[in-house]
Design a protein around this motif. Structure first.
Motif, PDB file in Angstrom:
ATOM      1  N   THR A 264       0.835  -1.187   0.000  1.00 64.27           N
ATOM      2  CA  THR A 264       0.000   0.000   0.000  1.00 64.27           C
ATOM      3  C   THR A 264       0.879   1.249   0.000  1.00 64.27           C
ATOM      4  OG1 THR A 264      -1.727   1.217   1.187  1.00 64.27           O
ATOM      5  CG2 THR A 264      -0.188  -0.067   2.530  1.00 64.27           C
TER       6      THR A 264
ATOM      7  N   TYR B 104      -4.133   3.121  -8.968  1.00 59.79           N
ATOM      8  CA  TYR B 104      -5.013   2.060  -8.500  1.00 59.79           C
ATOM      9  C   TYR B 104      -4.677   0.729  -9.151  1.00 59.79           C
ATOM     10  CZ  TYR B 104      -8.210   5.320  -6.200  1.00 59.79           C
ATOM     11  OH  TYR B 104      -8.748   6.259  -5.364  1.00 59.79           O
ATOM     12  N   THR B 105      -4.913  -0.345  -8.389  1.00 55.82           N
ATOM     13  CA  THR B 105      -5.008  -1.660  -9.009  1.00 55.82           C
ATOM     14  C   THR B 105      -6.312  -1.718  -9.786  1.00 55.82           C
ATOM     15  OG1 THR B 105      -5.123  -4.051  -8.606  1.00 55.82           O
ATOM     16  CG2 THR B 105      -6.110  -2.638  -6.942  1.00 55.82           C
TER      17      THR B 105
ATOM     18  N   HIS C   9      -1.500  -4.699  -5.662  1.00 55.75           N
ATOM     19  CA  HIS C   9      -2.613  -4.163  -4.867  1.00 55.75           C
ATOM     20  C   HIS C   9      -2.042  -3.744  -3.525  1.00 55.75           C
ATOM     21  CE1 HIS C   9      -2.426  -7.966  -2.747  1.00 55.75           C
ATOM     22  NE2 HIS C   9      -2.537  -8.588  -3.913  1.00 55.75           N
TER      23      HIS C   9
ATOM     24  N   GLU D 195      -9.352   2.443   0.154  1.00 54.89           N
ATOM     25  CA  GLU D 195      -8.094   2.934  -0.396  1.00 54.89           C
ATOM     26  C   GLU D 195      -6.876   2.113  -0.001  1.00 54.89           C
ATOM     27  OE1 GLU D 195      -7.754   6.477  -2.417  1.00 54.89           O
ATOM     28  OE2 GLU D 195      -9.218   4.921  -2.932  1.00 54.89           O
TER      29      GLU D 195
ATOM     30  N   CYS E  15      -6.900  -0.911  -2.443  1.00 55.97           N
ATOM     31  CA  CYS E  15      -6.898  -0.800  -3.905  1.00 55.97           C
ATOM     32  C   CYS E  15      -5.942   0.269  -4.437  1.00 55.97           C
ATOM     33  CB  CYS E  15      -8.300  -0.546  -4.442  1.00 55.97           C
ATOM     34  SG  CYS E  15      -9.046   0.997  -3.933  1.00 55.97           S
ATOM     35  N   ARG E  16      -5.394   1.110  -3.582  1.00 53.08           N
ATOM     36  CA  ARG E  16      -4.376   2.058  -4.050  1.00 53.08           C
ATOM     37  C   ARG E  16      -3.017   1.367  -4.070  1.00 53.08           C
ATOM     38  NH1 ARG E  16      -5.164   7.568  -2.744  1.00 53.08           N
ATOM     39  NH2 ARG E  16      -2.897   7.838  -2.888  1.00 53.08           N
TER      40      ARG E  16
ATOM     41  N   PRO F 102      -6.131  10.272 -11.323  1.00 55.73           N
ATOM     42  CA  PRO F 102      -6.142   8.826 -11.127  1.00 55.73           C
ATOM     43  C   PRO F 102      -5.607   8.060 -12.342  1.00 55.73           C
ATOM     44  CG  PRO F 102      -8.387   9.686 -11.306  1.00 55.73           C
ATOM     45  CD  PRO F 102      -7.476  10.861 -11.278  1.00 55.73           C
TER      46      PRO F 102
ATOM     47  N   SER G  15      -3.977   3.788 -13.367  1.00 56.72           N
ATOM     48  CA  SER G  15      -4.103   2.403 -12.905  1.00 56.72           C
ATOM     49  C   SER G  15      -3.187   1.490 -13.700  1.00 56.72           C
ATOM     50  CB  SER G  15      -5.561   1.935 -13.004  1.00 56.72           C
ATOM     51  OG  SER G  15      -6.004   1.947 -14.344  1.00 56.72           O
TER      52      SER G  15
ATOM     53  N   ALA H  65     -11.893  -0.027 -11.517  1.00 58.38           N
ATOM     54  CA  ALA H  65     -11.418  -1.287 -10.951  1.00 58.38           C
ATOM     55  C   ALA H  65     -12.589  -2.249 -10.846  1.00 58.38           C
ATOM     56  CB  ALA H  65     -10.772  -1.068  -9.587  1.00 58.38           C
TER      57      ALA H  65
ATOM     58  N   ARG I  56     -13.656   5.883 -10.336  1.00 56.91           N
ATOM     59  CA  ARG I  56     -13.158   7.122  -9.746  1.00 56.91           C
ATOM     60  C   ARG I  56     -13.057   8.193 -10.816  1.00 56.91           C
ATOM     61  NH1 ARG I  56      -8.143   8.883  -5.712  1.00 56.91           N
ATOM     62  NH2 ARG I  56      -8.202  11.064  -6.359  1.00 56.91           N
TER      63      ARG I  56
ATOM     64  N   LYS J 212     -15.107   8.843  -5.583  1.00 52.55           N
ATOM     65  CA  LYS J 212     -15.013   7.398  -5.795  1.00 52.55           C
ATOM     66  C   LYS J 212     -16.370   6.761  -5.525  1.00 52.55           C
ATOM     67  CE  LYS J 212     -12.865   4.389  -3.018  1.00 52.55           C
ATOM     68  NZ  LYS J 212     -11.761   3.674  -2.339  1.00 52.55           N
TER      69      LYS J 212
END
Length: 517
Positions: free
Chosen positions: A15, A46-47, A292, A309, A312-313, A333, A335, A382, A397, A402
């Motif tokens: 994370t 993000y994942t 992830h 968060e 998934c961040r 954002p 990913s 996601a 997002r 979100k």
């Protein structure tokens, strides 16, 4: 022209809230922090699916997992789906993987020319969730709280043994790239399993935090009546109430996690040192990324599988010597699906090779566009379709807002600018009616949940049947067996020893021209 070579350092379950350059003042990550100071840090990365295999499939393909059925940790990636390794080989690259990618199925390369280690996780269909019985735990392989109860220092673990091998293989791949006669540039993925649980850390890294005040979670576990349905499902998935643990257990676990973040950081530093030693540093782009995050006790949850968060961040840092602005922060954002377009642009800029026409539409956009100010995109997606849910889950997002939805669950809407800890659900706020309508329309455009549900259920059924059949009689595993010919390594009697020693040395020594020749 940019850097020709590409090094991707991937961590597992990392994370960004436990990385120094993302604002954590307690964790020790000098090499990650240095990389961010020299390159671009993507602050809202993000994942595309908060689970190991699906997130990695999005990373490899540049596509959302719903396009090809990358549903869970036992989902196979069809060999007909191109990855960035395929495209880079078409552009003249030597592609290699050391470490975890959790490919499932008989194809364990998916475009990589070289795979230097086996995987740490199984390549078969053994870990298939069962949406027919979504409320039942599969004790054989579901997470439980042993990783928290048993957290602490350890001289050696299964995971440390693996990552030591991954680091050594990655170093060797860099040295081989410097001394090889192969003139192609390289793309090397060094993929470590840490800081993924179990939270057991080598004493030298554990001791880094001897005098550190380890913070407890910011948001405590909500009362059951105040909690959301998916979090309640994840509590059951991880069997949180099967054991008793308190603040000291949480602090000890977080300390071990931070120690393992420092362990991955150490390997990043060693790999960068090897690039320096081989004269490759100025010609190698470096991308730091994860599959992830980890909840680490926030809201009472652990591990991943959540759209909050901490789960998934991910950290995402890109440094291209002479190309990316030093210390730049991108707030929009992004990913994992943005990685493949980025690598193709890096390869084209570094070598002048033409970018191949994608076989499948790519869902992402080059991260360089954000650094260069050449895009106005301000949204990402996601998906989650694995254990802990019995219906497809979607995260959208846009800007700082979100939205999450799942059939049968209340919708969630958070403003991360004013509510970064996601405490106040604004989905029923009359002032957000227009925004909710926009997100609902976007969700309908993205997928049909009932159609996704049918596809997931069919895939699970097929894989469970095949897994059961393949367990009968003689077992033939799909797990990658690294190829090695020890008869051509080091010194052998069929070699000219002097020539072999010169060829295996970098930098090359001065010429040796004895008079007897």
């Amino acid at each position: 022209m940019g850097a020709r070579n590409i090094l991707i350092v991937m961590a597992d379950q990392l994370t960004p809230f436990m990385v120094g350059c993302y604002g954590n003042g307690a964790v020790k990550t000098p090499h990650m922090d240095r990389l961010a100071s020299e390159g671009v840090r993507y602050d809202a990365a993000y994942t595309n699916s908060p689970l190991c295999t699906p997130g990695r499939y999005a990373f490899m393909t540049g596509q959302y997992i719903s396009r090809f059925g990358g549903w869970d940790n036992a989902a196979y990636l069809p060999s007909t789906v191109p990855t960035f390794a395929h495209y880079l080989r078409m552009m003249g690259y030597r592609t290699g993987l050391a470490g975890k990618m959790h490919f499932v199925g008989a194809d364990q390369l998916h475009g990589f020319e070289e795979r230097h280690t086996t995987d740490v996780y199984p390549a078969d269909f053994g870990w298939v969730p069962d949406w027919r019985q979504p409320d039942e735990r599969i004790d054989l392989w579901y997470h439980n709280m042993s990783s928290v109860i048993q957290s602490g220092p350890a001289a050696i673990t299964n995971q440390l043994e693996y990552d030591d091998e991954v680091g050594a293989a990655s170093l060797r791949a860099i040295y081989d790239a410097a001394r090889t006669q192969d003139g192609r540039p390289f793309c090397l993925v060094a993929s470590f399993i840490h800081p993924h649980d179990p939270y057991a850390a080598r004493p030298s890294f554990w001791n880094l935090y001897e005098d550190t005040d380890i913070p407890l979670p910011t948001v405590p576990r909500p009362a059951r009546a105040d909690n959301d349905p998916h979090s309640l499902r994840l509590e059951k998935v991880s069997a949180i109430d099967a054991v008793d643990f308190g603040p000291e257990d949480i602090k000890r676990t977080r300390r071990a996690y931070m120690a393992n973040v420092s362990y991955v950081d150490h390997w990043l530093g060693r790999l960068r040192d090897a690039l320096d030693e081989c004269g490759l540093a100025d010609d190698t782009a470096i991308l730091l990324v994860a599959d992830h995050g980890d909840m680490l006790g926030e809201r009472g949850l652990w591990y991943k599988m959540s759209f909050f968060e901490w789960s998934c961040r991910i950290p995402m840092v890109l440094h291209v010597p002479g190309r990316t602005p030093a210390g730049m922060v991108v707030r929009e954002p992004v990913s994992q699906v943005d990685v493949t377009p980025t690598l193709l642009q890096l390869a084209a800029e570094g070598t002048g090779a033409a970018i191949p026409e994608p076989v499948d539409p790519l869902d992402g956009e080059s991260l360089l566009n954000f650094a260069d100010g050449k895009t106005d995109r301000n949204r990402t997606v996601a998906e989650y379709t694995a254990e802990g849910t019995g219906q497809p889950m979607l995260l959208l997002r846009e800007g700082t807002w979100k939205y999450t939805c799942c059939p049968g669950d209340p919708e969630q809407l958070f403003d991360l600018a004013s509510d970064p800890n996601e405490v106040t659900n604004r989905a029923d706020d009359p002032d957000q009616a227009d925004r909710m309508a926009m997100f609902r329309d976007w969700a309908k455009e993205h997928w049909d949940p009932s159609e996704i549900y049918d596809r997931v259920l069919d895939s699970q059924k097929r894989r469970r049947v095949l897994s059961g059949a393949l367990r009968i009689g003689k077992h033939h595993g799909w797990d990658w067996q690294p190829k090695r010919d020890a008869t051509e390594e080091y010194s052998r009697s069929h070699m000219d020893l002097t020539e072999h020693d010169v060829a295996s040395r970098y930098p090359r020594p001065v010429p040796f021209e004895p008079r007897w020749k």
